[in-house]
Design a protein around this motif. Structure first.
Motif, PDB file in Angstrom:
ATOM      1  N   LYS A 154      -8.667   1.141 -10.535  1.00  0.00           N
ATOM      2  CA  LYS A 154      -7.347   1.738 -10.303  1.00  0.00           C
ATOM      3  C   LYS A 154      -6.665   1.163  -9.057  1.00  0.00           C
ATOM      4  O   LYS A 154      -5.587   1.628  -8.682  1.00  0.00           O
ATOM      5  N   ASN A 155      -7.303   0.196  -8.407  1.00  0.00           N
ATOM      6  CA  ASN A 155      -6.744  -0.373  -7.164  1.00  0.00           C
ATOM      7  C   ASN A 155      -6.388   0.720  -6.167  1.00  0.00           C
ATOM      8  O   ASN A 155      -5.310   0.701  -5.551  1.00  0.00           O
ATOM      9  N   THR A 156      -7.292   1.658  -5.996  1.00  0.00           N
ATOM     10  CA  THR A 156      -7.014   2.815  -5.157  1.00  0.00           C
ATOM     11  C   THR A 156      -8.195   3.112  -4.248  1.00  0.00           C
ATOM     12  O   THR A 156      -9.354   3.030  -4.679  1.00  0.00           O
ATOM     13  N   CYS A 178      -3.282   4.084   5.481  1.00  0.00           N
ATOM     14  CA  CYS A 178      -4.284   3.213   4.890  1.00  0.00           C
ATOM     15  C   CYS A 178      -3.921   1.771   5.221  1.00  0.00           C
ATOM     16  O   CYS A 178      -2.760   1.448   5.465  1.00  0.00           O
ATOM     17  N   LEU A 195       0.844  -1.183   0.000  1.00  0.00           N
ATOM     18  CA  LEU A 195       0.000   0.000   0.000  1.00  0.00           C
ATOM     19  C   LEU A 195       0.888   1.246   0.000  1.00  0.00           C
ATOM     20  O   LEU A 195       1.880   1.306   0.749  1.00  0.00           O
ATOM     21  N   GLN A 196       0.506   2.220  -0.795  1.00  0.00           N
ATOM     22  CA  GLN A 196       1.267   3.465  -0.890  1.00  0.00           C
ATOM     23  C   GLN A 196       0.310   4.631  -0.721  1.00  0.00           C
ATOM     24  O   GLN A 196      -0.497   4.905  -1.606  1.00  0.00           O
ATOM     25  N   ARG A 252     -13.589   4.105  -3.162  1.00  0.00           N
ATOM     26  CA  ARG A 252     -12.598   3.266  -3.807  1.00  0.00           C
ATOM     27  C   ARG A 252     -12.869   3.202  -5.300  1.00  0.00           C
ATOM     28  O   ARG A 252     -14.005   3.330  -5.751  1.00  0.00           O
ATOM     29  N   SER A 294      -4.919   9.520  -1.084  1.00  0.00           N
ATOM     30  CA  SER A 294      -5.035   8.351  -1.954  1.00  0.00           C
ATOM     31  C   SER A 294      -4.187   7.221  -1.387  1.00  0.00           C
ATOM     32  O   SER A 294      -3.168   7.456  -0.729  1.00  0.00           O
ATOM     33  N   CYS A 295      -4.609   6.014  -1.672  1.00  0.00           N
ATOM     34  CA  CYS A 295      -3.840   4.845  -1.259  1.00  0.00           C
ATOM     35  C   CYS A 295      -3.878   3.844  -2.410  1.00  0.00           C
ATOM     36  O   CYS A 295      -4.928   3.255  -2.699  1.00  0.00           O
ATOM     37  N   ALA A 296      -2.749   3.697  -3.069  1.00  0.00           N
ATOM     38  CA  ALA A 296      -2.637   2.760  -4.185  1.00  0.00           C
ATOM     39  C   ALA A 296      -2.234   1.395  -3.647  1.00  0.00           C
ATOM     40  O   ALA A 296      -1.301   1.287  -2.834  1.00  0.00           O
ATOM     41  N   SER A 306      -1.116  -2.527  -4.502  1.00  0.00           N
ATOM     42  CA  SER A 306      -0.616  -3.493  -5.474  1.00  0.00           C
ATOM     43  C   SER A 306      -0.985  -4.891  -5.001  1.00  0.00           C
ATOM     44  O   SER A 306      -1.113  -5.151  -3.818  1.00  0.00           O
ATOM     45  N   TYR A 324      -9.625   6.163  -1.524  1.00  0.00           N
ATOM     46  CA  TYR A 324      -9.468   7.593  -1.277  1.00  0.00           C
ATOM     47  C   TYR A 324     -10.083   7.972   0.072  1.00  0.00           C
ATOM     48  O   TYR A 324     -10.990   7.307   0.569  1.00  0.00           O
TER      49      TYR A 324
END
Length: 123
Positions: free
Chosen positions: A75-77, A95, A3-4, A71, A20-22, A24, A79
């Motif tokens: 985009k696998n994100t 997150c 998570l980023q 969410r 935002s939290c991307a 993977s 917010y």
């Protein structure tokens, strides 16, 4: 799963920010996603969650009506839209993701964590 988190910054009271939290990894749409925060000298606390397993969102009383979690599975994100910010919202925001509980509010229920992003609200 990694998570980023991003989007933190300095904002005046009454202003807005969107975090935002991307994420993977596979099966993002089947993860329950949460936001937590930790203010200086305080314990980490629950802010909001988007529960895939029950199809609902959940908020801490302190942010209800001001913050919105959402969410984008394409985009696998995830917010966190933060409006009407107050100085007491100042914290590092994290997150987190998990897939085993129905209403995950405890940080102990989350398996994966992002690195945190700092939000500072000036008065």
């Amino acid at each position: 799963v990694q998570l980023q988190a991003s989007g933190g910054g300095l904002v005046q009271a009454g202003g807005s920010l969107r975090l935002s939290c991307a994420v993977s990894g596979r099966s993002f749409s089947r993860y329950n996603m949460g936001w937590f925060r930790q203010a200086p000298g305080k314990e980490r606390e629950f802010v909001a969650a988007d529960s895939w397993s029950v199809g609902s969102t959940d908020y801490a009383d302190s942010v209800k009506g001001r913050f919105t979690i959402s969410r984008d599975n394409a985009k696998n994100t995830v917010y966190l839209q933060m409006n009407s910010l107050k100085p007491e919202d100042t914290a590092v925001y994290y997150c987190a993701a998990e897939s085993r509980h129905r209403y995950p509010r405890s940080q102990l229920e989350y398996d994966y964590w992002g690195q945190g992003t700092l939000v500072t609200v000036s008065s």
